[in-house]
Design a protein around this motif. Sequence first.
Motif, PDB file in Angstrom:
ATOM      1  N   ASP A 269       9.346  59.889 115.108  1.00  0.00           N
ATOM      2  CA  ASP A 269       8.049  59.538 114.531  1.00  0.00           C
ATOM      3  C   ASP A 269       7.972  59.966 113.071  1.00  0.00           C
ATOM      4  N   VAL A 270       7.119  59.297 112.321  1.00  0.00           N
ATOM      5  CA  VAL A 270       6.828  59.702 110.955  1.00  0.00           C
ATOM      6  C   VAL A 270       5.338  59.919 110.803  1.00  0.00           C
ATOM      7  N   VAL A 271       4.994  60.738 109.807  1.00  0.00           N
ATOM      8  CA  VAL A 271       3.602  61.085 109.546  1.00  0.00           C
ATOM      9  C   VAL A 271       3.372  61.087 108.042  1.00  0.00           C
ATOM     10  N   VAL A 272       2.221  60.584 107.622  1.00  0.00           N
ATOM     11  CA  VAL A 272       1.737  60.743 106.253  1.00  0.00           C
ATOM     12  C   VAL A 272       0.468  61.582 106.331  1.00  0.00           C
ATOM     13  N   MET A 273       0.409  62.635 105.538  1.00  0.00           N
ATOM     14  CA  MET A 273      -0.716  63.567 105.608  1.00  0.00           C
ATOM     15  C   MET A 273      -1.720  63.327 104.489  1.00  0.00           C
ATOM     16  N   ARG A 274      -2.979  63.281 104.871  1.00  0.00           N
ATOM     17  CA  ARG A 274      -4.099  63.245 103.946  1.00  0.00           C
ATOM     18  C   ARG A 274      -5.143  64.264 104.439  1.00  0.00           C
ATOM     19  N   SER A 275      -6.121  64.559 103.615  1.00  0.00           N
ATOM     20  CA  SER A 275      -7.293  65.292 104.084  1.00  0.00           C
ATOM     21  C   SER A 275      -8.535  64.546 103.651  1.00  0.00           C
ATOM     22  N   LEU A 276      -9.602  64.757 104.380  1.00  0.00           N
ATOM     23  CA  LEU A 276     -10.845  64.012 104.161  1.00  0.00           C
ATOM     24  C   LEU A 276     -12.015  64.958 104.341  1.00  0.00           C
ATOM     25  N   VAL A 277     -12.951  64.969 103.398  1.00  0.00           N
ATOM     26  CA  VAL A 277     -14.145  65.799 103.505  1.00  0.00           C
ATOM     27  C   VAL A 277     -15.318  64.921 103.905  1.00  0.00           C
ATOM     28  N   VAL A 278     -15.916  65.211 105.054  1.00  0.00           N
ATOM     29  CA  VAL A 278     -17.118  64.520 105.511  1.00  0.00           C
ATOM     30  C   VAL A 278     -18.316  65.286 104.949  1.00  0.00           C
ATOM     31  N   PRO A 279     -19.138  64.660 104.100  1.00  0.00           N
ATOM     32  CA  PRO A 279     -20.198  65.409 103.401  1.00  0.00           C
ATOM     33  C   PRO A 279     -21.337  65.855 104.310  1.00  0.00           C
ATOM     34  N   VAL A 280     -21.726  65.008 105.264  1.00  0.00           N
ATOM     35  CA  VAL A 280     -22.799  65.359 106.194  1.00  0.00           C
ATOM     36  C   VAL A 280     -22.431  64.828 107.570  1.00  0.00           C
ATOM     37  N   GLU A 281     -22.945  65.455 108.584  1.00  0.00           N
ATOM     38  CA  GLU A 281     -22.673  64.987 109.946  1.00  0.00           C
ATOM     39  C   GLU A 281     -23.152  63.544 110.110  1.00  0.00           C
ATOM     40  N   ALA A 282     -22.298  62.718 110.681  1.00  0.00           N
ATOM     41  CA  ALA A 282     -22.647  61.312 110.857  1.00  0.00           C
ATOM     42  C   ALA A 282     -21.725  60.688 111.896  1.00  0.00           C
ATOM     43  N   THR A 283     -22.089  59.503 112.345  1.00  0.00           N
ATOM     44  CA  THR A 283     -21.250  58.724 113.245  1.00  0.00           C
ATOM     45  C   THR A 283     -20.455  57.715 112.429  1.00  0.00           C
ATOM     46  N   TYR A 284     -19.181  57.599 112.739  1.00  0.00           N
ATOM     47  CA  TYR A 284     -18.304  56.706 111.993  1.00  0.00           C
ATOM     48  C   TYR A 284     -17.601  55.736 112.923  1.00  0.00           C
ATOM     49  N   ASP A 285     -17.543  54.505 112.460  1.00  0.00           N
ATOM     50  CA  ASP A 285     -16.718  53.486 113.094  1.00  0.00           C
ATOM     51  C   ASP A 285     -15.326  53.582 112.469  1.00  0.00           C
ATOM     52  N   ILE A 286     -14.296  53.614 113.309  1.00  0.00           N
ATOM     53  CA  ILE A 286     -12.916  53.768 112.838  1.00  0.00           C
ATOM     54  C   ILE A 286     -12.097  52.595 113.354  1.00  0.00           C
ATOM     55  N   ALA A 287     -11.548  51.811 112.444  1.00  0.00           N
ATOM     56  CA  ALA A 287     -10.727  50.659 112.816  1.00  0.00           C
ATOM     57  C   ALA A 287      -9.330  50.832 112.232  1.00  0.00           C
ATOM     58  N   VAL A 288      -8.306  50.454 113.012  1.00  0.00           N
ATOM     59  CA  VAL A 288      -6.912  50.546 112.573  1.00  0.00           C
ATOM     60  C   VAL A 288      -6.249  49.202 112.827  1.00  0.00           C
ATOM     61  N   ILE A 289      -5.517  48.691 111.837  1.00  0.00           N
ATOM     62  CA  ILE A 289      -4.908  47.367 111.963  1.00  0.00           C
ATOM     63  C   ILE A 289      -3.439  47.408 111.559  1.00  0.00           C
ATOM     64  N   THR A 290      -2.697  46.393 111.969  1.00  0.00           N
ATOM     65  CA  THR A 290      -1.334  46.162 111.518  1.00  0.00           C
ATOM     66  C   THR A 290      -1.064  44.672 111.589  1.00  0.00           C
ATOM     67  N   ASP A 291      -0.069  44.212 110.809  1.00  0.00           N
ATOM     68  CA  ASP A 291       0.301  42.799 110.883  1.00  0.00           C
ATOM     69  C   ASP A 291       1.512  42.584 111.783  1.00  0.00           C
ATOM     70  N   ASP A 292       1.953  43.649 112.481  1.00  0.00           N
ATOM     71  CA  ASP A 292       3.092  43.549 113.399  1.00  0.00           C
ATOM     72  C   ASP A 292       2.674  44.013 114.784  1.00  0.00           C
ATOM     73  N   PRO A 293       2.256  43.091 115.643  1.00  0.00           N
ATOM     74  CA  PRO A 293       1.771  43.492 116.971  1.00  0.00           C
ATOM     75  C   PRO A 293       2.819  44.193 117.815  1.00  0.00           C
ATOM     76  N   ASP A 294       4.113  43.955 117.553  1.00  0.00           N
ATOM     77  CA  ASP A 294       5.161  44.606 118.341  1.00  0.00           C
ATOM     78  C   ASP A 294       5.225  46.107 118.078  1.00  0.00           C
TER      79      ASP A 294
END
Length: 359
Positions: A269-294
């Motif tokens: 497996d490979v990993v790319v690391m980022r960090s993210l600061v959420v400014p206030v508590e909230a609900t988020y919709d998270i979508a992930v896509i790719t152009d290679d279904p396999d």
Amino acid sequence: MTPRLPLLLLVLAACDTALPAVRHEGEHVRVAPDPGLELCGGTLAHMDEFVVRVSAAFGVDPPTGDDRFTYYWLDPDDFGRRTPCPDYVGGCALYRDVYAKDAPLNHELVHSVSFAYGVGPQIFVEGLARAYEGLGAVREPQPKRPRDVWSFIDANWIAPLNYDVAGSFTSYLIDRFGLAEFLAVYRELGPVSRRGAIDRQFRKDVGVTLGRTIVDFVEGGADCLHEHADPKLSECGAPEIAWDGEYVAEYRRLACEQDDVIGPYGGGDVVVMRSLVVPVEATYDIAVITDDPDLASQLAISLFPCTQCGDDLAISVVAGRRGTARLGAGRYSLRLHGPARHEARIGYALTRVPEPGED
């Protein structure tokens, strides 16, 4: 895993120590892989940075020059014959030398840093490495809540040790007493110190008996999973994503040779690391896509809170799917996951869901 030192010379005498030459020179880590084993583009820099971060946490200088750690990345088939490690383990560390079947294996680098404090009882040696090893390629917390500490207090480097128990208990001790206080206890203990010696050191340095500490751990501290207890030094210190707290998206190529891609880890497996600061508590919709279904099942993003053992939960979303999560305010590790052997493209979008009554 760290081998039992009194047996070390016998083990070394029994193994064929033919090892590969160093091919990758970092500032703090040198990597010597067997033929056919290739690091992803960002792995050496990640290992260097990880050693710096752990060394800073432990209050020691990271190794440089001839004192750098040498990381032998070896074929699993004859691993036990060529190293001082038992064949059944993923790796072991002997001061500046690390022997591993996978790369990166940060657990062993923690061992090499912690040797500055000597070698304590097995439950704390392995517990400390487990407590600081980071997330690896793990996408989501594992449902383990170990409690039976007494069974492993007298672990003798031969009988099996439950690393989840060791890591969970050590993380609890560090959270309760502080890392400096834990290391002060650790420094005074030896590799064969048993419960009586451990108890005396606890009484002296932290003012609590070993038995009382274990009771408190079982009653109130044992439910924190490793993936939450670990401080995630690299993951939460990764480059921060700039956004407005409302929407962020990224679409990119993901390939092992890229200079921000870490791996190939144990499962390829490979990993790319980022960090993210959420400014206030909230609900988020998270979508992930790719152009290679396999490759969709191998592609995902994960979000882990940088608070330790708080109420915020981790979330993982696989490509082709979407999820909704309530994220508390604060910093999160955001990682992209993919396969080492195939180039892929992955995209994600985080969109804040309006609260009831908002326009």
